[in-house]
Design an enzyme around this catalytic site. Structure first.
Site, mmCIF file in Angstrom:
data_model
loop_
_atom_site.group_PDB
_atom_site.id
_atom_site.type_symbol
_atom_site.label_atom_id
_atom_site.label_comp_id
_atom_site.label_asym_id
_atom_site.label_seq_id
_atom_site.Cartn_x
_atom_site.Cartn_y
_atom_site.Cartn_z
ATOM 1 N N LYS A 69 -18.251 -3.278 38.020
ATOM 2 C CA LYS A 69 -17.631 -3.063 36.716
ATOM 3 C C LYS A 69 -16.282 -2.412 36.937
ATOM 4 O O LYS A 69 -16.207 -1.309 37.514
ATOM 5 C CB LYS A 69 -18.526 -2.136 35.889
ATOM 6 C CG LYS A 69 -19.763 -2.825 35.387
ATOM 7 C CD LYS A 69 -19.384 -3.808 34.314
ATOM 8 C CE LYS A 69 -20.592 -4.347 33.599
ATOM 9 N NZ LYS A 69 -20.224 -5.259 32.533
ATOM 10 N N ASP B 10 -17.345 -14.219 29.145
ATOM 11 C CA ASP B 10 -18.528 -13.467 28.715
ATOM 12 C C ASP B 10 -18.385 -13.108 27.230
ATOM 13 O O ASP B 10 -18.863 -13.850 26.368
ATOM 14 C CB ASP B 10 -18.725 -12.227 29.593
ATOM 15 C CG ASP B 10 -19.985 -11.461 29.216
ATOM 16 O OD1 ASP B 10 -20.818 -12.025 28.485
ATOM 17 O OD2 ASP B 10 -20.138 -10.299 29.627
ATOM 18 N N HIS C 4 -24.046 4.428 33.746
ATOM 19 C CA HIS C 4 -23.594 3.049 33.980
ATOM 20 C C HIS C 4 -22.209 2.946 33.340
ATOM 21 O O HIS C 4 -22.076 2.918 32.110
ATOM 22 C CB HIS C 4 -24.590 2.082 33.332
ATOM 23 C CG HIS C 4 -24.498 0.688 33.843
ATOM 24 N ND1 HIS C 4 -24.782 0.341 35.145
ATOM 25 C CD2 HIS C 4 -24.155 -0.482 33.218
ATOM 26 C CE1 HIS C 4 -24.631 -0.969 35.307
ATOM 27 N NE2 HIS C 4 -24.239 -1.475 34.151
ATOM 28 N N LYS D 298 -25.709 -15.666 27.219
ATOM 29 C CA LYS D 298 -26.566 -14.557 26.792
ATOM 30 C C LYS D 298 -27.297 -15.008 25.542
ATOM 31 O O LYS D 298 -26.656 -15.527 24.616
ATOM 32 C CB LYS D 298 -25.718 -13.322 26.493
ATOM 33 C CG LYS D 298 -25.049 -12.746 27.723
ATOM 34 C CD LYS D 298 -24.251 -11.500 27.415
ATOM 35 C CE LYS D 298 -23.714 -10.910 28.714
ATOM 36 N NZ LYS D 298 -22.815 -9.776 28.481
ATOM 37 N N LYS E 247 -22.273 -7.293 41.229
ATOM 38 C CA LYS E 247 -21.168 -7.384 40.275
ATOM 39 C C LYS E 247 -20.645 -5.971 40.101
ATOM 40 O O LYS E 247 -21.436 -5.031 39.952
ATOM 41 C CB LYS E 247 -21.719 -7.970 38.977
ATOM 42 C CG LYS E 247 -20.845 -7.813 37.750
ATOM 43 C CD LYS E 247 -21.329 -8.745 36.642
ATOM 44 C CE LYS E 247 -21.362 -8.044 35.294
ATOM 45 N NZ LYS E 247 -21.741 -8.923 34.186
ATOM 46 N N GLU F 283 -14.976 -11.919 35.816
ATOM 47 C CA GLU F 283 -15.603 -12.064 34.491
ATOM 48 C C GLU F 283 -14.731 -11.430 33.418
ATOM 49 O O GLU F 283 -14.283 -10.288 33.559
ATOM 50 C CB GLU F 283 -16.981 -11.387 34.555
ATOM 51 C CG GLU F 283 -17.762 -11.419 33.251
ATOM 52 C CD GLU F 283 -19.202 -10.939 33.445
ATOM 53 O OE1 GLU F 283 -19.708 -10.936 34.590
ATOM 54 O OE2 GLU F 283 -19.820 -10.551 32.436
ATOM 55 N N GLU G 4 -28.114 -11.977 35.940
ATOM 56 C CA GLU G 4 -28.027 -10.516 36.063
ATOM 57 C C GLU G 4 -29.158 -9.881 35.239
ATOM 58 O O GLU G 4 -28.947 -8.892 34.550
ATOM 59 C CB GLU G 4 -26.659 -10.028 35.590
ATOM 60 C CG GLU G 4 -26.328 -10.435 34.165
ATOM 61 C CD GLU G 4 -24.951 -9.990 33.681
ATOM 62 O OE1 GLU G 4 -24.101 -9.613 34.499
ATOM 63 O OE2 GLU G 4 -24.736 -10.038 32.454
ATOM 64 N N ASP H 271 -16.479 -7.619 36.850
ATOM 65 C CA ASP H 271 -16.438 -7.777 35.396
ATOM 66 C C ASP H 271 -15.406 -6.792 34.853
ATOM 67 O O ASP H 271 -15.577 -5.582 34.965
ATOM 68 C CB ASP H 271 -17.826 -7.482 34.803
ATOM 69 C CG ASP H 271 -17.899 -7.837 33.327
ATOM 70 O OD1 ASP H 271 -16.856 -8.240 32.755
ATOM 71 O OD2 ASP H 271 -19.001 -7.721 32.746
#
Ligand code: MUC
Ligand code: MG
Length: 369
Positions: free
Chosen positions: A165, A245, A18, A269, A163, A220, A323, A194
């Protein structure tokens, strides 16, 4: 009275690397907290973060050390206080440590909700929905692989919002990657990006203009955590939604971001907020300021994910969905019954407490010894 407070570091490989601007994850270290009371109740919480110290100020190891050294002795010394008073004493005695505080609060609310025979959402103001929409994050680092992954998700009715990255390549290369995916998936599919704070303000102006023109729906955290001036100017300059974020670290920063008009959407979050009730306070500030909401994740496993779902189920406005896909990125299941993902949504359990049952034998096999 609290009998024991244990912190477990549970290592689980991810289904694929990831890749984010801040770290590339191949394994996630779940930080699980188990609180046991004298009268036999067990509550669970989670304080998972991303990339060691790559993302936030607390690492899995610092969270474990601080809970064992400071939180646990303090909690064991308390006469049976309610959750709010326990958290008040903890906050008076312990600075910072939002992730650890969130995990402890989650476990205490889990216990209290079990005592009352209610789902945790009912202790957070009451749920407004029984499931929350869940997007998927494309972060394999390869455009073709991302397209194939997205198409599989759409076909399986698991996710229809994505989304991406970005931020680790040059702006032009990132924009090309995003717009190639956007074109391949078609106009019905919402694409967000993001940047994980990787851009300077000038890079952001260039990148956001191109992404807005290409039909992307949301940007983001384009710039550095503390660069609220840049966030404010970008929010004013562009029509596309700009989401805070990493800059959003609980009710206090929510208030300041809102006052400055430094974002049009908040990624709430629970861990970054310092707890579930604090996450709900962030949502309240957003509501008063006319800011839209998105339910964020620290790529937690099922405990933090379902705790977040209970909190997000109470938000009136969840315009950008959530998410909460963390458990789906992991190769191992640690629940006796997995969380229920169907029709692009995650179901919020109706049984008491968090509404999940941990597989403690599995956790014992996977935990760092
Ligand atoms: C972040 O910055 O949003 C959430 C999803 C994901 O892939 O990374 C995290 C962190
Ligand atoms: Mg983010």
């Amino acid at each position: 009275m609290y009998k024991s407070i244990e912190t477990l570091l549970v290592e689980i490989p991810t289904i694929r690397p990831h890749k984010m601007a801040v770290a590339t994850m191949q394994t996630q270290t779940l930080v699980l907290v188990k609180v046991t009371t004298d009268d036999g109740f067990i509550g669970w919480g989670e304080a998972t973060t991303i990339g060691g110290l790559g993302y936030g100020e607390e690492s899995p190891e610092s969270i474990k050390t601080n809970i064992e050294t400071y939180f646990a002795p303090l909690m064991k010394s308390l006469p049976g206080l309610n959750v709010a008073k326990t958290m008040q004493v903890i906050k008076r005695n312990i600075n910072g440590n939002r992730f650890a505080k969130c995990a402890i609060q989650t476990a205490l609310l889990d216990i209290q909700a079990q005592r009352l025979g209610l789902p945790m959402s009912e202790l957070l103001g009451g749920r407004l929905r029984d499931s929350v929409p869940v997007l998927w994050v494309l972060a394999s680092g390869n455009t073709d692989k991302d397209i194939a992954e997205a198409q599989k998700m759409i076909e399986a009715k698991r996710h229809n919002i994505f989304k991406l990255k970005i931020g680790s390549r040059a702006v032009e290369a990132d924009v090309e990657h995003v717009l190639t995916i956007k074109k391949a998936l078609g106009s019905d599919i919402s694409i967000r990006v993001d940047v994980n704070r990787a851009w300077s303000e000038l890079e952001a102006v260039k990148g956001i203009q191109l992404l807005q023109d290409g039909g992307v729906d949301l940007i983001e955290q384009p710039c550095a955590i503390d660069n609220i001036d840049a966030m404010e100017r970008l929010t004013r300059r562009f029509e596309i939604a700009i989401m805070a974020d990493e800059s959003l670290m609980g009710p206090h920063s929510a208030y300041h971001l809102a006052k400055r008009n430094a974002s049009s959407v908040f990624a709430v979050k629970i861990a970054q907020s310092g707890g579930l009730t604090e996450g709900c306070e962030v949502a309240k500030i957003a509501k008063l300021a006319g800011i839209d909401l998105y339910g964020g994740t620290m790529l937690e496993g099922p405990v933090g994910t379902i705790a977040s779902a209970h909190a997000f189920s109470t938000f009136e406005n969840l315009a950008y969905g959530t998410e909460l896909f963390g458990p789906l990125l992991l190769t191992e299941e640690i629940l006796k019954t997995p969380l229920q993902y169907q029709n692009f949504e995650l179901t919020v359990p109706k049984t008491a407490g968090l509404g999940i049952e941990l597989d403690e034998d599995k956790i014992d096999c996977l935990r760092r010894k």
